[in-house]
Design a protein around this motif. Structure first.
Motif, mmCIF file in Angstrom:
data_model
loop_
_atom_site.group_PDB
_atom_site.id
_atom_site.type_symbol
_atom_site.label_atom_id
_atom_site.label_comp_id
_atom_site.label_asym_id
_atom_site.label_seq_id
_atom_site.Cartn_x
_atom_site.Cartn_y
_atom_site.Cartn_z
ATOM 1 N N ARG A 152 25.888 37.487 41.268
ATOM 2 C CA ARG A 152 26.482 37.687 42.586
ATOM 3 C C ARG A 152 27.634 38.685 42.538
ATOM 4 N NH1 ARG A 152 29.288 33.614 46.821
ATOM 5 N NH2 ARG A 152 29.164 35.023 48.585
ATOM 6 N N MET A 153 28.415 38.629 41.472
ATOM 7 C CA MET A 153 29.538 39.543 41.356
ATOM 8 C C MET A 153 29.065 40.999 41.346
ATOM 9 S SD MET A 153 31.738 37.334 38.577
ATOM 10 C CE MET A 153 33.234 38.302 38.498
ATOM 11 N N LEU A 154 27.888 41.233 40.788
ATOM 12 C CA LEU A 154 27.345 42.594 40.753
ATOM 13 C C LEU A 154 26.910 43.092 42.119
ATOM 14 C CD1 LEU A 154 25.215 42.430 37.472
ATOM 15 C CD2 LEU A 154 27.308 43.760 37.842
ATOM 16 N N THR A 155 26.795 42.198 43.094
ATOM 17 C CA THR A 155 26.374 42.617 44.441
ATOM 18 C C THR A 155 27.547 43.073 45.299
ATOM 19 O OG1 THR A 155 26.591 40.410 45.468
ATOM 20 C CG2 THR A 155 24.498 40.930 44.374
ATOM 21 N N PHE A 156 28.785 42.783 44.876
ATOM 22 C CA PHE A 156 29.937 43.172 45.687
ATOM 23 C C PHE A 156 30.168 44.675 45.592
ATOM 24 C CE2 PHE A 156 31.329 38.649 44.854
ATOM 25 C CZ PHE A 156 31.005 38.222 46.135
ATOM 26 N N ASP A 157 30.551 45.268 46.719
ATOM 27 C CA ASP A 157 30.716 46.717 46.791
ATOM 28 C C ASP A 157 31.713 47.234 45.761
ATOM 29 O OD1 ASP A 157 28.872 46.994 48.782
ATOM 30 O OD2 ASP A 157 30.320 47.076 50.431
ATOM 31 N N VAL A 159 32.241 46.376 42.855
ATOM 32 C CA VAL A 159 31.593 46.506 41.553
ATOM 33 C C VAL A 159 30.395 47.443 41.639
ATOM 34 C CG1 VAL A 159 30.328 45.273 39.740
ATOM 35 C CG2 VAL A 159 32.341 44.216 40.806
ATOM 36 N N LYS A 160 29.555 47.220 42.640
ATOM 37 C CA LYS A 160 28.299 47.958 42.769
ATOM 38 C C LYS A 160 28.521 49.465 42.900
ATOM 39 C CE LYS A 160 26.010 47.226 46.527
ATOM 40 N NZ LYS A 160 25.172 46.533 47.547
ATOM 41 N N LEU A 161 29.474 49.865 43.739
ATOM 42 C CA LEU A 161 29.697 51.286 43.969
ATOM 43 C C LEU A 161 30.227 51.980 42.721
ATOM 44 C CD1 LEU A 161 31.228 51.207 47.571
ATOM 45 C CD2 LEU A 161 28.910 51.837 46.891
ATOM 46 N N ARG A 162 31.092 51.279 41.987
ATOM 47 C CA ARG A 162 31.639 51.865 40.758
ATOM 48 C C ARG A 162 30.512 52.089 39.748
ATOM 49 N NH1 ARG A 162 36.566 51.129 37.856
ATOM 50 N NH2 ARG A 162 37.662 50.650 39.791
ATOM 51 N N LEU A 163 29.612 51.117 39.624
ATOM 52 C CA LEU A 163 28.506 51.239 38.676
ATOM 53 C C LEU A 163 27.518 52.315 39.105
ATOM 54 C CD1 LEU A 163 27.836 47.472 37.851
ATOM 55 C CD2 LEU A 163 29.179 49.134 36.542
ATOM 56 N N GLN A 164 27.251 52.402 40.402
ATOM 57 C CA GLN A 164 26.332 53.416 40.899
ATOM 58 C C GLN A 164 26.834 54.827 40.603
ATOM 59 O OE1 GLN A 164 25.880 52.511 45.070
ATOM 60 N NE2 GLN A 164 24.273 50.968 44.725
ATOM 61 N N LEU A 197 43.415 36.909 55.492
ATOM 62 C CA LEU A 197 43.055 38.102 56.239
ATOM 63 C C LEU A 197 43.059 39.300 55.304
ATOM 64 C CD1 LEU A 197 45.681 36.637 58.158
ATOM 65 C CD2 LEU A 197 44.054 37.570 59.793
ATOM 66 N N GLY A 198 42.379 40.356 55.700
ATOM 67 C CA GLY A 198 42.361 41.551 54.866
ATOM 68 C C GLY A 198 41.451 42.604 55.451
ATOM 69 N N GLY A 199 41.403 43.759 54.783
ATOM 70 C CA GLY A 199 40.512 44.833 55.210
ATOM 71 C C GLY A 199 39.061 44.493 54.921
ATOM 72 N N SER A 200 38.165 45.257 55.499
ATOM 73 C CA SER A 200 36.732 44.977 55.353
ATOM 74 C C SER A 200 36.270 45.027 53.900
ATOM 75 C CB SER A 200 35.909 45.963 56.195
ATOM 76 O OG SER A 200 36.201 47.307 55.829
ATOM 77 N N ASP A 201 36.979 45.800 53.056
ATOM 78 C CA ASP A 201 36.593 45.879 51.643
ATOM 79 C C ASP A 201 36.934 44.604 50.879
ATOM 80 O OD1 ASP A 201 39.331 46.318 51.872
ATOM 81 O OD2 ASP A 201 39.412 47.660 50.136
ATOM 82 N N GLN A 202 37.674 43.684 51.530
ATOM 83 C CA GLN A 202 38.064 42.429 50.871
ATOM 84 C C GLN A 202 37.148 41.263 51.238
ATOM 85 O OE1 GLN A 202 40.533 42.133 48.531
ATOM 86 N NE2 GLN A 202 40.578 44.368 48.689
ATOM 87 N N TRP A 203 36.097 41.523 51.995
ATOM 88 C CA TRP A 203 35.227 40.445 52.466
ATOM 89 C C TRP A 203 34.697 39.595 51.318
ATOM 90 C CZ3 TRP A 203 34.162 37.757 56.618
ATOM 91 C CH2 TRP A 203 32.962 37.044 56.712
ATOM 92 N N GLY A 204 34.164 40.235 50.284
ATOM 93 C CA GLY A 204 33.605 39.488 49.153
ATOM 94 C C GLY A 204 34.650 38.646 48.452
ATOM 95 N N ASN A 205 35.853 39.197 48.262
ATOM 96 C CA ASN A 205 36.927 38.451 47.614
ATOM 97 C C ASN A 205 37.347 37.246 48.451
ATOM 98 O OD1 ASN A 205 37.090 40.213 45.414
ATOM 99 N ND2 ASN A 205 38.546 41.552 46.444
ATOM 100 N N ILE A 206 37.400 37.423 49.768
ATOM 101 C CA ILE A 206 37.793 36.330 50.657
ATOM 102 C C ILE A 206 36.750 35.212 50.619
ATOM 103 C CG2 ILE A 206 38.135 35.698 53.090
ATOM 104 C CD1 ILE A 206 39.418 38.470 53.487
ATOM 105 N N VAL A 207 35.482 35.579 50.703
ATOM 106 C CA VAL A 207 34.401 34.581 50.662
ATOM 107 C C VAL A 207 34.429 33.821 49.337
ATOM 108 C CG1 VAL A 207 31.890 34.284 50.613
ATOM 109 C CG2 VAL A 207 32.935 35.786 52.323
ATOM 110 N N ASN A 208 34.712 34.531 48.252
ATOM 111 C CA ASN A 208 34.820 33.864 46.949
ATOM 112 C C ASN A 208 35.869 32.759 46.979
ATOM 113 O OD1 ASN A 208 32.867 35.206 45.468
ATOM 114 N ND2 ASN A 208 34.268 36.802 44.764
#
Length: 408
Positions: A152-157, A159-164, A197-208
């Protein structure tokens, strides 16, 4: 559009702060029943926050205005790791002394926007190093790490964008999302914090964090993210051609801060008035409806309100007066950036860079060739010109909106 019953979500929606909510109905109901402690984290990577952080600060301000409790979390612990979100390379790591100095400096930014104290809706400031620095590695892996899967961690942007992009992602950074999730768990335990609360890039961290608290403590937590704020030209909010727009006075003058807002694109004025000022939405509707040259009145209203909030009413009024004097050409305003010309003179391109009127020598030369550089109203034609000391102060102008004082 969803209609909310709580003052908190109504205000956030009305002013354009909401991008995603984990459980809108549950949060809406909770915000009607009780004071909701809500937090946002800020890592101490610099000695000042900048306009790019301002949406997050304003979110906490809206929380307090709606009668709820803002929690400012300074990332004294997570700064040692570095958030990979939105980054293409590894963030430079700071030592303990550097982090402590940055924390001491950025605290003053929040005091302009929030009321701190011991009351139910007074803001508090906490440092996540207080609990993260105390963690034992093996017990933390066993008790917290087991709730996270690599899949699941690999699906977060982040992480995913850096690897791509085939950019390195250190194991240290990979752990950041676990530490942030643990922050939410710890805040819910220590301060009954129910909302992150946070920016849209924090969605995965917040859900975690929400899921971690549910699994370990059985707590029900909530998350809200704001949309990515970019300017109409597509550029990143908080940046200008000369660099970051800092909130701290010692990093950027009141005049330059005011001028950043005054130079807002026509297309952004209404949106920025809602996000970055306390002006009533009815008044904002009237201002954003202005057309042609009249839109400048809305830009001045934005600059005055935004500057007054961050730097104080006096600073806003002085900046506006400085702008009037500078643009009219009737005099030299004391608040303008100032450069003392050395006895042996200084190259015009060097002076422009020192005064932050341009970003590079190449840009300075292009501006001179284009006829956009003047001293006391007289055009400078030679890019190799040397400014020599004068008995009186002079005004260096780049275009119609950038001015500075040359003194001896």
């Amino acid at each position: 559009m969803t209609e909310y019953s709580s003052d908190l979500l109504r205000q956030l929606q009305q002013r354009g702060y909401i991008h995603q909510i984990t459980n809108a109905e549950g949060l809406d109901n909770l915000a009607q029943k009780q004071v909701v402690p809500a937090y946002i984290g800020f890592d101490a990577t610099a000695s000042s926050l900048h306009v790019g952080n301002l949406v997050s600060i304003m979110l906490l301000r809206r929380v307090q205005q709606a009668g709820h409790k803002p929690i400012v979390v300074i990332g004294g612990g997570t700064t040692k790791v570095g958030d990979p979100s939105g980054k293409d390379d590894v963030r430079k790591l700071l030592d303990e002394e550097g982090i402590a100095a940055n924390i001491a400096s950025i605290k003053q930014s929040f005091e302009q926007f929030l009321t701190f104290g011991d009351g139910p809706s007074d803001a508090i400031l906490v440092n996540n190093a207080d609990w993260l620095d105390q963690l034992d590695y093996i017990p933390f892996l066993r008790d917290v790490g087991r709730h996270f899967t690599i899949n699941r961690m690999l699906t977060f942007d982040s992480v995913k964008l850096r690897l791509q992009r085939e950019q390195p992602l250190t194991f240290l950074e990979f752990n950041y999302m676990i530490l942030q999730a643990y922050d939410f768990l710890e805040l819910s335990r220590q301060h009954d914090c129910r909302l992150q609360l946070g920016g849209s890039d924090q969605w995965g961290n917040i859900v975690n964090g929400i899921e971690l608290a549910r699994r370990i403590d059985g707590s029900e937590l909530f998350g809200v993210t704001s949309p990515l704020i970019t300017k109409a030209d597509g550029s990143k909010m908080g940046k200008s051609v000369d660099g970051a727009i800092w909130l701290n006075k010692d990093k950027l003058s009141d005049y330059d801060y005011w001028q950043f807002w005054r130079n807002t694109d026509d297309r952004d004025v209404g949106r920025f008035l809602k996000l970055f000022t306390d002006l009533p939405v009815e008044e904002i509707a009237q201002l954003e409806a202005l057309e042609g040259a009249k839109i400048n009145s809305a830009k001045i209203a934005l600059a005055n309100a935004a500057t007054a909030m961050c730097r104080g009413e006096v600073a806003a009024l002085q900046a506006e007066q400085t702008a009037k004097q500078a643009f009219s050409g009737d005099g030299l305003a004391e608040d303008l950036p100032r450069l003392t010309v050395p006895a042996n003179g200084i190259a015009i391109v060097d002076a422009m860079i020192e005064l932050h009127l341009c970003a590079s020598k190449g840009e300075a030369r292009r501006l001179i060739k284009g006829g956009g550089v003047k001293i006391d109203g007289e055009k400078i034609d030679d890019e190799k010109s040397i400014i020599i000391p004068s008995a009186e102060d002079r005004r260096l102008s780049v275009g119609k909106k950038k001015h500075a004082i040359l003194s001896t």
